[in-house]
Design a protein around this motif. Sequence first.
Motif: not given
Length: 629
Positions: A504, A477-478, A506-508
Amino acid sequence: MTVRLTVAQALVRFLANQYTERDGTRQRLIEGCWGIFGHGNVAGVGQALLQATLLQAQQTGEADLKYYLARNEQAMVHASVGFARMRNRLQTFACTASIGPGSTNMVTGAALATINRIPVLLLPSDFFATRAASPLLQELEDPRSYDVSVNDAFKPVSRFWDRINRPEQLPSALLAAMRVLTDPAETGAVTLALPQDVQAEAHDWPEDLFTERTWFVPRPLPEPAAVRRAVEVLRNARRPLVIAGGGVIYSEAGPALRAFAEATGIAVSDTQAGKGALAWDHPCAVGGVGATGSPVANALARDADVVLGIGTRYSDFTTASRTAFQHPDVRFVNLNVAAFDAGKHAGASLVADARAGLEALTEALEGYHVDPEYTARIDSANADWRQVVEHAYHLGHQPLPAQTEILGALNEFMNERDVVVQAAGSMPGDLQMLWRARDPKQYHVEYGYSCMGYEIAGGLGAKMAAPDREVFVLVGDGSYLMMAQEIVTAVSEGIKLNIVLVQNQGFGSIGALSESLGSQRFGTRYRYRNPASGLLDGDILPVDLAANAASLGADVIRARTVKDFQAALAQSRASDRTTVTYIETDPLAPVPSSESWWDVPVSETSALDSTQQARAAYAAAKRDQRMYL
Ligand SMILES: Cc1ncc(C[n+]2csc(CCOP(=O)(O)OP(=O)(O)O)c2C)c(N)n1
Ligand SMILES: [Mg+2]
């Protein structure tokens, strides 16, 4: 005989007549030209591209340089890189951009190309050479010198850089540009800055400038003495390990690598750029090495007395920040077409084409074979690791699936020749560890620059290079939020991509990294700002990226479960339209350990317990870091 053309017309005609040849196969070097027009190039390079297209349509014998309209200049460089990588660096694109922001948007793409050693020709526009109307819209004014422009920012990220201030400078600059693009040791971004007045200026060119030219891409042979020195080291090896990098694939040296492995029994690990050089289920294959590698390869690396690096840059991920190799007397033998890489870690340097070098080594090592105990160790470690991967592929994580299940489902779904494209976030690491590739072109992860935003644009280029393959772009997504706009280009050109958008929130990746370093996932989630804490840890945002993808013209399938996801993949493959499969995953789901390390410094002093603990772990791990001298 001369011919009167503008600089831009001469440039286009020249580029349309350049070819590369390797192993007796000839192909166009510059497949076409990506571009976004503005006042800097619309009437110069733009006019020249239009004229070439119209003249070709009239069958005048004029070669065309097909124009492709991108939606962001950075993305058009990524698309060119994706294409060139897929075509083993024998072909690429030119990219034309307008003055100022259009041009500097390409700087990130240039860095990506140069770091990954992938050829791409950049044509940023520049302010008037005559300075007749300065300062122009978007012109950088430097009070110290009128000879500076924003395009000087391309210098450190280009392997060749020039500014064409007079028509007479064009021929030699073009020849130098082609030399660098086609030299496997030097290749990367090549930048020719084109002042907007010079683009439109007419000149009488020698006709010979435009005759077809073939650039022979060499396969340099290793020096016999260097082979002898390398073999001396290898013959004494009891626990050797091969690291196969991208150079193996670009040189089409997969079969030579297999022959070498089978003749010697030496285990073959791979890097992000080299995965698939040897099929994952070959008995000598031990998977990825380094920070995100497999524990099988990392255990072998730890004990290796000789490391044979082939076509690798030895990035920190590959060497686990120089902790991967712990044998006290470990020695390196580096087969690389670039002397720069062949000299790393004080290795025995074997400067040569990967295929030619492997053939020479196989011959010179005749009679050498690792002992049966070494082979048995690989077999049993591989068997254990396969079970770990199977488990990660079928975790059954609830309520949201784990990312490893999505990768597993995709791996099991894809055909051997299908391509997976990725670049940044938590997926490159999981892919490097878990992906099973048989075809050398199946695994396309850009991890030299690990640039968020490469995925869709790079996938577009990969698909243009291999229309007969299905391309599956994995995008977080990012990354999607940074650069989704080339979906519009794919739709407009009728280029079909299968895009898997992994949501997810954001930044998993950086979240997990942050937590492991004591920084508590600070600032890595896409959330509302919480007035109580002052942090971005409020509710999930009302953002619908699936709807966003649909709005850009893609077909969209929303999947919730792994089963849905498998059905969506089948539907996506069957369609002839760009299709986005949207799936949410749990960023906190477990991932197998690589049993390795990556050096990311932690604050030496801190008021936070979490940071102090992380610092202690960091200091302990740092003790394993070595200089290989
Ligand atoms: C252009 C760019 N900016 C910043 C980074 C640093 N970075 C690496 S991964 C990442 C987060 C990626 O998020 P997403 O695409 O959602 O993937 P996830 O980590 O969630 O798997 C960031 C910010 C980068 N690699 N590239
Ligand atoms: Mg994410």
